[in-house]
Scaffold this motif. Structure first.
Motif, PDB file in Angstrom:
ATOM      1  N   VAL A 169       0.845  -1.200   0.000  1.00  0.00           N
ATOM      2  CA  VAL A 169       0.000   0.000   0.000  1.00  0.00           C
ATOM      3  C   VAL A 169       0.881   1.251   0.000  1.00  0.00           C
ATOM      4  CG1 VAL A 169      -1.664   1.346   1.367  1.00  0.00           C
ATOM      5  CG2 VAL A 169      -1.975  -1.124   1.094  1.00  0.00           C
ATOM      6  N   PHE A 170       1.922   1.255   0.847  1.00  0.00           N
ATOM      7  CA  PHE A 170       2.823   2.403   0.904  1.00  0.00           C
ATOM      8  C   PHE A 170       3.537   2.614  -0.428  1.00  0.00           C
ATOM      9  CE2 PHE A 170       3.512   2.451   5.809  1.00  0.00           C
ATOM     10  CZ  PHE A 170       2.250   3.004   5.964  1.00  0.00           C
ATOM     11  N   ARG A 171       3.924   1.524  -1.091  1.00  0.00           N
ATOM     12  CA  ARG A 171       4.538   1.646  -2.420  1.00  0.00           C
ATOM     13  C   ARG A 171       3.570   2.313  -3.385  1.00  0.00           C
ATOM     14  NH1 ARG A 171       7.441  -2.602  -1.403  1.00  0.00           N
ATOM     15  NH2 ARG A 171       5.915  -4.203  -1.861  1.00  0.00           N
ATOM     16  N   GLU A 172       2.319   1.915  -3.312  1.00  0.00           N
ATOM     17  CA  GLU A 172       1.283   2.489  -4.177  1.00  0.00           C
ATOM     18  C   GLU A 172       1.101   3.983  -3.879  1.00  0.00           C
ATOM     19  OE1 GLU A 172      -1.519   2.394  -7.195  1.00  0.00           O
ATOM     20  OE2 GLU A 172      -0.270   0.708  -6.581  1.00  0.00           O
ATOM     21  N   MET A 173       1.180   4.350  -2.603  1.00  0.00           N
ATOM     22  CA  MET A 173       1.024   5.751  -2.204  1.00  0.00           C
ATOM     23  C   MET A 173       2.242   6.591  -2.583  1.00  0.00           C
ATOM     24  SD  MET A 173      -0.468   5.316   1.679  1.00  0.00           S
ATOM     25  CE  MET A 173      -0.497   7.066   2.032  1.00  0.00           C
ATOM     26  N   PHE A 219       1.649  10.125   5.894  1.00  0.00           N
ATOM     27  CA  PHE A 219       0.542   9.404   6.517  1.00  0.00           C
ATOM     28  C   PHE A 219       0.947   8.852   7.887  1.00  0.00           C
ATOM     29  CE2 PHE A 219      -1.364   5.290   7.508  1.00  0.00           C
ATOM     30  CZ  PHE A 219      -2.697   5.662   7.636  1.00  0.00           C
ATOM     31  N   VAL A 220       2.108   8.200   7.969  1.00  0.00           N
ATOM     32  CA  VAL A 220       2.559   7.619   9.235  1.00  0.00           C
ATOM     33  C   VAL A 220       2.738   8.718  10.280  1.00  0.00           C
ATOM     34  CG1 VAL A 220       4.458   6.390  10.377  1.00  0.00           C
ATOM     35  CG2 VAL A 220       3.542   5.539   8.208  1.00  0.00           C
ATOM     36  N   GLN A 221       3.329   9.827   9.897  1.00  0.00           N
ATOM     37  CA  GLN A 221       3.519  10.937  10.833  1.00  0.00           C
ATOM     38  C   GLN A 221       2.167  11.465  11.316  1.00  0.00           C
ATOM     39  OE1 GLN A 221       6.176  12.236  12.389  1.00  0.00           O
ATOM     40  NE2 GLN A 221       4.773  13.589  13.456  1.00  0.00           N
ATOM     41  N   GLN A 232       6.593   7.021  -1.384  1.00  0.00           N
ATOM     42  CA  GLN A 232       7.291   7.149  -0.105  1.00  0.00           C
ATOM     43  C   GLN A 232       6.933   8.433   0.635  1.00  0.00           C
ATOM     44  OE1 GLN A 232      11.355   6.025  -0.072  1.00  0.00           O
ATOM     45  NE2 GLN A 232      11.715   6.843   1.976  1.00  0.00           N
ATOM     46  N   LYS A 233       6.871   9.543  -0.083  1.00  0.00           N
ATOM     47  CA  LYS A 233       6.597  10.828   0.558  1.00  0.00           C
ATOM     48  C   LYS A 233       5.224  10.822   1.232  1.00  0.00           C
ATOM     49  CE  LYS A 233       6.326  15.757  -0.409  1.00  0.00           C
ATOM     50  NZ  LYS A 233       6.358  16.795  -1.446  1.00  0.00           N
TER      51      LYS A 233
END
Length: 157
Positions: free
Chosen positions: A114-118, A126-128, A120-121
């Motif tokens: 999912v993160f790859r799809e989103m 999102f995580v922050q 890295q930035k």
């Protein structure tokens, strides 16, 4: 820009949406509570069932049913508390630890995808933001907690 009540409802709708429930179930094979229990016991090594019930917000009667099922599958074991023989301590078995690790590894790989799809930035953003959301949620919860009980709200970042 949406107002805060609409944003809150949009978030709730996303979190309770059919798609979210389906992909969460796919990782736990419809046993979300059991995975939570295995994770809790893994983290704490040994616990009393009532501690898990309270922390995971699972009714004690439901917890007993879940623990029976996990014990039948040899994922946990019950032992007498050496300090209070009226109480039982729950420990995870090596089989339980392996099952839990497999589920968590599958979930981590999914999140990585999912993160790859989103990108890295956006994933970092999102995580922050999610970390800030959790911190704010813990603060609000503790301020509203009328029982005066301390929570286990801590950021993992």
């Amino acid at each position: 820009m949406e107002e805060l009540p609409e944003l809150a409802q949009t978030f709730i709708n996303l979190k309770t949406g059919h798609e979210y429930r389906n992909y969460m179930r796919s990782f736990t094979q419809n046993n979300f509570n059991m995975v939570q229990i295995l994770g809790f016991v893994c983290k704490h090594k040994q616990v009393h069932p009532n501690e898990m019930s309270e922390f995971l917000s699972i009714a004690t009667s439901q917890m007993a049913v879940l623990l029976n099922h996990l014990e039948q599958q040899e994922l946990i074991e019950r032992i007498k508390d050496e300090h209070d023989h009226r109480k039982t301590i729950i420990k995870i078995t090596s089989k339980g630890r392996n099952i839990y690790k497999k589920v968590i590894d599958r979930y981590r790989l999914f999140i990585e995808e999912v993160f790859r799809e989103m990108g890295q930035k956006d994933a970092q953003k999102f995580v922050q933001l999610f970390s800030e959301f959790m911190d704010a949620g813990c603060k609000v919860f503790e301020e509203r907690n009328i029982n005066g009980n301390k929570t286990n709200c801590t950021s993992s970042t």
